[in-house]
Design a protein around this motif. Structure first.
Motif, short mmCIF file in Angstrom:
data_model
loop_
_atom_site.label_atom_id
_atom_site.label_comp_id
_atom_site.label_asym_id
_atom_site.label_seq_id
_atom_site.Cartn_x
_atom_site.Cartn_y
_atom_site.Cartn_z
N ASP A 1 0.86 -1.19 0.00
CA ASP A 1 0.00 0.00 0.00
C ASP A 1 0.89 1.24 0.00
O ASP A 1 1.14 1.85 1.04
CB ASP A 1 -0.92 -0.02 1.23
CG ASP A 1 -1.96 1.09 1.19
OD1 ASP A 1 -2.17 1.68 0.11
OD2 ASP A 1 -2.56 1.37 2.26
N VAL A 2 1.36 1.61 -1.17
CA VAL A 2 2.31 2.72 -1.30
C VAL A 2 1.63 4.04 -0.96
O VAL A 2 0.62 4.42 -1.57
CB VAL A 2 2.89 2.77 -2.73
CG1 VAL A 2 3.82 3.98 -2.89
CG2 VAL A 2 3.63 1.48 -3.05
N LEU A 3 2.15 4.70 0.06
CA LEU A 3 1.65 6.01 0.51
C LEU A 3 0.14 5.99 0.77
O LEU A 3 -0.54 7.01 0.60
CB LEU A 3 1.99 7.10 -0.52
CG LEU A 3 3.44 7.58 -0.55
CD1 LEU A 3 3.64 8.62 -1.64
CD2 LEU A 3 3.85 8.14 0.80
N GLY A 4 -0.40 4.84 1.16
CA GLY A 4 -1.82 4.75 1.48
C GLY A 4 -2.74 4.95 0.29
O GLY A 4 -3.91 5.31 0.45
N GLN A 5 -2.23 4.70 -0.93
CA GLN A 5 -3.01 4.94 -2.13
C GLN A 5 -3.64 3.67 -2.71
O GLN A 5 -4.10 3.66 -3.85
CB GLN A 5 -2.11 5.58 -3.20
CG GLN A 5 -1.57 6.93 -2.82
CD GLN A 5 -2.67 7.99 -2.77
OE1 GLN A 5 -3.57 8.00 -3.60
NE2 GLN A 5 -2.59 8.87 -1.77
N ASP A 6 -3.64 2.59 -1.94
CA ASP A 6 -4.18 1.31 -2.40
C ASP A 6 -3.50 0.85 -3.69
O ASP A 6 -4.13 0.32 -4.61
CB ASP A 6 -5.71 1.42 -2.61
CG ASP A 6 -6.36 0.04 -2.75
OD1 ASP A 6 -5.81 -0.93 -2.20
OD2 ASP A 6 -7.39 -0.05 -3.43
N PHE A 7 -2.20 1.08 -3.75
CA PHE A 7 -1.38 0.69 -4.91
C PHE A 7 -0.22 -0.15 -4.40
O PHE A 7 0.55 0.30 -3.54
CB PHE A 7 -0.87 1.91 -5.65
CG PHE A 7 0.24 1.63 -6.64
CD1 PHE A 7 0.04 0.78 -7.72
CD2 PHE A 7 1.49 2.20 -6.47
CE1 PHE A 7 1.06 0.50 -8.61
CE2 PHE A 7 2.53 1.94 -7.36
CZ PHE A 7 2.31 1.08 -8.44
#
Length: 607
Positions: A350-356
């Motif tokens: 979850d990169v930077l909380g971006q669901d990526f």
């Protein structure tokens, strides 16, 4: 004849090297202890075969720990991965850094390629061989370009063990290389990456602005100097918006082919087949090229951020960084940067909380110039010989592991950061209409200040040489490396753009600018180029496999012949060169004649 497992057994240390990578063997089918359950069914199967891409890391693990790969060690690795021994043998013998015959635990690689040859590399190697005789415990090898051209001549010592130890000596002396080989821990430290950037600290720098300013080991320092601003803007734009910005910026690939980056990203992103893959090509083996090394050593987090943006844009959840085996410091810096980014939530689920979700895996090359070709690189990662594939299908349709793949080199990816922070319009205003943005040039040879230079596209060759302080007696400049072409010393007005160099009958390539004065014997330099292509040819296609040999043979004869006596060999070279250019599968064979042709036609070599 096929090769089978045979009766050879691995030593405990060889087992430990493989198991450290793969974990302990779960059954006797993979080399573990036999149990009653193992007699009832085979374990592994498809799951084990799907790990074939770990063959190259496994070979590295053995070579790093032991110094060579024994039959028993290779057999054990094959069992662990369910790889036929004949195929693994073919892979292990493909790469120059591996040995399947016993050798001392320390190997000293002395560069004898173009910049180092001009700086006395051949004599350095001969002196090192004389000093480090059979009883020294050191094996001396003549190596192709080590990517240290700004500090030529150069040498790299590798001592096997746990852990493996390395020492770089550049600019090298006989005493320095002997110390590096016999006591790598006592060898002087390499100069910092900023030493390779003569413009360091200049306000106008874009790609190199953090080198020497920000601590390359500190993620906090990277962010304090503008790091991760581009990734946040990428998330604000969305994948399609990022691709549109990259397309509108006019960014073209910096590896030599100059293909529009936005078009490549769009073509891969549009593919329905999933998952998509991202590959960063950091295997810059072109003689005279070292810009990607300087970026990774001096600003490693920039590459991590840029790969994350590329993965987000094209829909890749996994990125591979294919890194030259001859770059130990770049490897350490990138491993540290990736680990820090992962620990801080900038890579992972979850990169930077971006669901990526996106992560990066490093794969080390092992000394094969042809693996700089994108499809050969894919084959190498997949655990096969690094032989180029026929195209189509193109990588954006069917690339790594058969999936849609985007492949870019380090400089191309790092350019994505200013595209997003400056905006496409401002980025496109740098350079010229057809060649936009800043460009890195690797300047070496007969100059006072060799190193990596950053200039906007459109600067002239003369302006770059003036920055580097060209020495008196300049005879010729090689543009684009061994695969490029020579220009005369008086051709200073050539614009350093893709279209400008084409119009001048040469090539920009990856940005190599190598100056040679009148002390360098041109015929021997051309012969070294021919030797390089002959050695580095993968041998897959007949035009390249045979043509590179014939080219070297003709140039060897021409060393002793001049005038009318040389006419037949020059005619033969032209015929062979046309065949290489027209019929070779990949760019290695297609460009093997370029430098020789330009030296004959432009510089009057052998006249």
């Amino acid at each position: 004849m096929d090769l089978h497992f045979g009766d050879s057994t691995p030593t405990d240390e060889e087992r430990a090297a493989v198991d450290a990578l793969l974990g302990p063997p779960p059954s006797s089918w993979e080399g573990g202890g036999r149990t009653d359950a193992d007699l009832r069914w085979a374990r592994g199967g498809r799951a084990a075969r799907d790990r074939r891409d770990l063959l190259l890391p496994g070979l590295h693990a053995l070579n790093d720990r032991i110094g060579w790969i024994s039959p028993g060690a290779l057999a054990y690795l094959c069992r662990r991965l369910t790889v036929p021994p004949a195929q693994a043998y073919g892979v292990a013998t493909f790469y120059a850094m591996f040995s399947l015959t016993p050798r001392p635990s320390t190997v000293l690689h002395v560069c004898t390629d173009l910049a180092c040859t001009a700086a006395g590399g051949q004599e350095l190697c001969a002196a090192a061989e004389s000093r480090l005789g059979p009883g020294s415990g050191v094996h001396v090898e003549r190596a192709p370009c080590l990517g240290l051209c700004e500090r030529a001549p150069a040498a790299l010592a590798i001592r096997a063990g746990d852990p493996v130890r390395t020492a770089v000596s550049a600019p090298a002396t006989v005493d320095a290389v002997v110390l590096a080989a016999t006591a790598p821990d006592s060898a002087p430290e390499e100069p910092p990456a900023v030493a390779a950037v003569p413009q360091a600290g200049d306000d106008g720098l874009i790609l190199l602005r953090r080198v020497g300013v920000a601590d390359p080991d500190s993620l906090d320092d990277y962010r304090a100097h503008g790091g991760y601003t581009a990734l946040r803007r990428a998330f604000a734009l969305g994948p399609a918006g990022v691709i549109r910005e990259v397309t509108d910026s006019g960014l073209a690939g910096r590896g030599g082919a100059a293909f529009p980056t936005g078009r490549k990203w769009q073509a891969a992103a549009a593919q329905a087949d999933r998952p998509h893959c991202l590959v960063c090509n950091a295997d810059e083996s072109e003689p005279g090229t070292f810009k990607d090394r300087v970026l990774m050593e001096g600003d490693p987090y920039a590459l991590v951020e840029a790969m994350t943006i590329a993965g987000y844009a094209v829909g890749a959840r996994r990125g591979f960084l294919y890194l030259r085996g001859e770059y130990p410091r770049a490897l350490r810096r990138m491993e540290h940067a990736i680990g820090q980014a992962r620990a801080r939530g900038l890579l992972g689920e979850d990169v930077l909380g971006q669901d990526f979700a996106f992560d990066i895996e490093i794969r080390r090359g092992a000394g094969a110039y042809v693996c700089g070709e994108e499809t050969a690189l894919f084959e190498s990662i997949e655990g096969r010989r690094g032989e180029p594939r026929s195209k189509p299908p193109f990588p954006v349709e069917k690339g790594l592991f058969g999936k849609p793949t985007v492949e870019n080199n380090v400089e191309t990816l790092v350019n994505v950061l200013p595209v997003l922070t400056l905006g496409a319009e401002a980025y496109a205003a740098i350079g010229t209409g057809a060649s936009t943005g800043p460009k890195l040039f690797c300047v070496s040879g007969a100059v006072a200040r060799p190193g990596v230079y950053e200039l906007p596209f459109g600067a002239t060759l003369g302006e770059l040489l003036d920055l580097a302080g060209v020495r008196a007696g300049l005879r010729a400049v090689l543009l684009g490396g061994a695969a490029g072409g020579f220009v005369r010393a008086d051709e200073r007005d050539i614009p350093l753009t893709f279209e400008g160099t084409r119009a001048a009958g040469t090539t920009l390539g990856s940005g190599v600018v190598m100056a040679f004065d009148d002390t360098v014997p041109l015929p021997r330099l051309l012969l070294r180029i021919a030797e390089f292509f002959r050695t580095e040819s993968c041998g897959q296609c007949v035009p390249c496999r045979v043509g590179t040999v014939r080219q070297q043979e003709a140039l060897t004869r021409l060393l002793e012949r001049r005038g009318a006596a040389a006419a037949d060999d020059i005619a033969l070279l032209r015929e062979v060169g046309r065949a290489l250019r027209d019929a070779s599968i990949c760019g290695l064979g297609q460009t093997a004649w370029n430098a020789v042709e330009s030296a004959i036609d432009r510089l009057g070599a052998y006249a």
